[in-house]
Write an enzyme that holds these catalytic residues in place. Sequence first.
Site, mmCIF file in Angstrom:
data_model
loop_
_atom_site.group_PDB
_atom_site.id
_atom_site.type_symbol
_atom_site.label_atom_id
_atom_site.label_comp_id
_atom_site.label_asym_id
_atom_site.label_seq_id
_atom_site.Cartn_x
_atom_site.Cartn_y
_atom_site.Cartn_z
ATOM 1 N N VAL B 113 0.797 -1.234 0.059
ATOM 2 C CA VAL B 113 -0.092 -0.152 0.028
ATOM 3 C C VAL B 113 0.811 1.187 -0.101
ATOM 4 O O VAL B 113 1.841 1.286 0.938
ATOM 5 C CB VAL B 113 -0.855 0.195 1.305
ATOM 6 C CG1 VAL B 113 -1.900 1.145 1.200
ATOM 7 C CG2 VAL B 113 -1.640 -1.217 1.479
ATOM 8 N N CYS B 114 0.469 2.412 -0.824
ATOM 9 C CA CYS B 114 1.444 3.506 -0.768
ATOM 10 C C CYS B 114 0.794 4.383 -0.025
ATOM 11 O O CYS B 114 -0.352 5.112 -0.598
ATOM 12 C CB CYS B 114 1.585 3.860 -2.379
ATOM 13 S SG CYS B 114 2.629 5.134 -2.292
ATOM 14 N N LEU B 115 1.004 4.559 0.968
ATOM 15 C CA LEU B 115 0.220 5.643 1.841
ATOM 16 C C LEU B 115 1.248 6.414 2.736
ATOM 17 O O LEU B 115 1.971 5.583 3.239
ATOM 18 C CB LEU B 115 -1.026 4.951 2.864
ATOM 19 C CG LEU B 115 -1.735 5.718 3.876
ATOM 20 C CD1 LEU B 115 -2.650 6.822 3.066
ATOM 21 C CD2 LEU B 115 -2.485 5.106 4.877
#
Lengths: 445, 186
Positions: B113-115
Amino acid sequence: MEVDSNGHGHTGGDWPNRWSHLSQVLTRKGPFSHPNFQAGPETLSLVRDMVRLCIIGAGGLGCELLKNLAYMGFRNMHVIDMDTIDVSNLNRQFLFRPNDVGKFKAEVAADFINRRIPGANVKAHNGMIQDFDEDFYRQFHVIICGLDSIVARRWINGMVLSLVTPGEDGQPPTGVIPIIDGGTEGFKGHARVILPGMTACIECTLDLYPPQVNFPLCTIAHTPRLPEHCIEYARILLWPKENPFGGEETSIDGDDPNHISWIYEKALERANHYHITGVTHRLTQGVVKRIIPAVASTNAVIAAVCAMETFKLTTSCADPLNNYMMFNDSEGIYSYAYEAEKNEKCLACSRRTQTLNFGKTKKLQDLIEYLVNQASFQMKNPGLTTNIEGKNKTLYMPNVASIEAATRHNLKKTLDELGLTSGSELVVADSTSPRPLIVKLNLED
Amino acid sequence: MLNLFSLKNEQKEQGGDGSGSGGATKGKKNSAAQLRITKDINELELPKTCRTEFPDPDDLLNFKLLISPDEGFYRGGRFTFSFKIGPNYPHEPPKTKCLTKVYHPNIDLDGNVCLNILREDWKPVLTINSIVYGLQYLFLEPNPEDPLNKEAANELQANRRLFEQNVHRTMRGGSINGVYFERCLK
Ligand SMILES: [Zn+2]
């Protein structure tokens, strides 16, 4: 029998004027002396015979600390380190020699100091700080940390805080064992003095410890610019996907040359594709193990400050550092001291502990009702956890549906049936307080 | 200020052995990470589209978060995330992965996840709740600027209608560009 540098051996390890440098400071009052300071030879014998120090870590800082403290006259010291000596340590961890590689750092360091400095009595513990209990740590007057791990700092911080007994009726607390914490990263370092419960602790200032560098995942995945991005790509994205060494998700071991070589080759492939230069085997290991190059001079400065603070705290010959000093010698020398403030919401040092007498045949439900109804608690919807024989146990947590369902049956059980005993500590979290309350149970029949 | 000089008297009282009083409570201690996670979990205020699952209620360090968006591209789907909290929490963020295969610009096909707050912008003052809201927001406002799944991001930028159709096709259980997505409609 020890033989000292003057050639005459005697068991005390003293010779005329051996401590003249300390006497300059300890036998007369100075303008900066602390009001508690008592000038005279007793203070010297205090340093030499009575003070017991615990040095945590026998690495870059630890070697410097042991040497400094021993030359300052401290004799009774324990040193704890679980690591063994690696050949890459030898450039700065000067108590170790090439044929010590593979041996325990604590043991070799202690032996070296004991052989070299007459009268020194350093005891080595080749193990983890977590191997020792309250009674062990209680024997020390000051704990000096030369660590590179935040987890270890937080653990020892929690340990010394648990040894403090708050004073009643405005009396000062007892059982206060100061921590002097040194730390270095390359050309940067810090030294700080923590009086547990009185000044800012490690948890109060967790923000001050640099977080590990994390690159944005999308950069790693699609727009790499640095060799580090390529290494992180292999480590974070390729490794779990390809699981190159089989088995059930083998985790990366930074000391396994096969693991490092695999990551290095994949990173190099990616770097070539994006025309990025600089991916090397050495850098790969550095990124995977998150190594920050150690600088011997930074260690020397920080250890010197820590040793000085130890001396000031134990003798009262001057006011101690209040309470945080940072140091940076990457461009010239910059140093700054300030008072790090206690965080009123700190979960560690502002933690409230309350002893509660309760019948052991009472049910958990009764305890919760007590916490809600009793005027001194007035909680709303408390969640309770504890630790039984080293294992965490959730007693009841009303706000999380799945846990509530799984722990509801505990409400009907007696405290005894739940495995709670006198001395058990319950962590009680409730929306009425920013900090969990620690309830220490005293079970009655 | 501390008066260590008083330790002289203290030493006499104790006969110099230095061992204090008070029973050891070895193994009964709660670590700082444990205290903090107890507080975080107890104070979870989940939006009505989210719920948690704790496979072992005694282990607050490993759990799942289920998000069922009720608006946006992903309305009607259900997405499961795993949370692993390490001993250095909250100095380090939890490790979070999406266990449901999803066609999403900021989540790759392996569940990464790119957060920002999960990595480069994590701070100890943030909580599990912050991450829950961050993840929920990803489903409401997928961000094509920081892509992890480049095809999905390009599609979202080029043709929102087609992107939406792709999302629906994958949530019903279907293939995009030869990749099969299991059905995740509630
Ligand atoms: Zn604190």
